[in-house]
Design a protein around this motif. Structure first.
Motif: not given
Length: 154
Positions: A48-52, A67-75, A41-46
């Motif tokens: 939820a904070g980084r992804h959609r 899960t949508v991992r947004p573009p990061a680090d200029g990509t 559950l802690d990893e899921a909360w993490d």
């Protein structure tokens, strides 16, 4: 449960998990579809904070998640992952989750979209190929035995 509701596919509701109950539903789908990479559950909360994250419900029953991992680090690359529990596949739920995730990725600035599927998930591999993804890489994560397959949308 909070979020934008979607009732377009056979009564499917899709919500953003913003409380523990809904996040546990997202986690249940994730851990069922990906039994080799179970999250806490802690990893899921993490995540939820980084992804959609979204959870799909049929009535009160969680049947899928995304899960949508947004573009990061200029990509300009996002990762879109749709998961549907085995007993609910083949009814358009994955397609609806994927379409929402793809739209979200594009709104977040993605020019390239990728996905990842556990190689033992034959339904997921077929789904990715059917939706225009081409395989780019196979690999095994440390401590795991089942390969992951990365795909890129053509």
């Amino acid at each position: 449960m909070v979020g934008s509701e979607d009732t377009g596919t056979a009564g499917l509701r899709i919500l953003t998990p913003e409380d523990e109950t809904a996040l546990r539903d997202w986690l249940h789908v994730h851990n069922t579809v990906i039994p080799t990479h179970r999250l806490t559950l802690d990893e899921a909360w993490d995540r939820a904070g980084r992804h959609r994250l979204e959870v799909a419900y049929l009535g009160d029953t969680a049947v899928g998640s995304s899960t949508v991992r947004p573009p990061a680090d200029g990509t300009r690359t996002a990762t879109v992952i749709a998961r549907v529990l085995p007993g609910h596949r083949g009814r358009g739920f994955g397609g609806r989750l994927y379409a929402r995730g793809l739209d979200r990725a594009r709104r977040l600035g993605a020019e390239t979209v990728e996905t990842v599927v556990l190689s033992s998930n034959e339904d997921g591999l077929r789904f990715a190929r059917k939706h225009g993804f081409a395989e780019t890489e196979r690999y095994v994560l440390p401590g795991e035995t089942v390969p992951w397959v990365d795909f890129r949308l053509r």
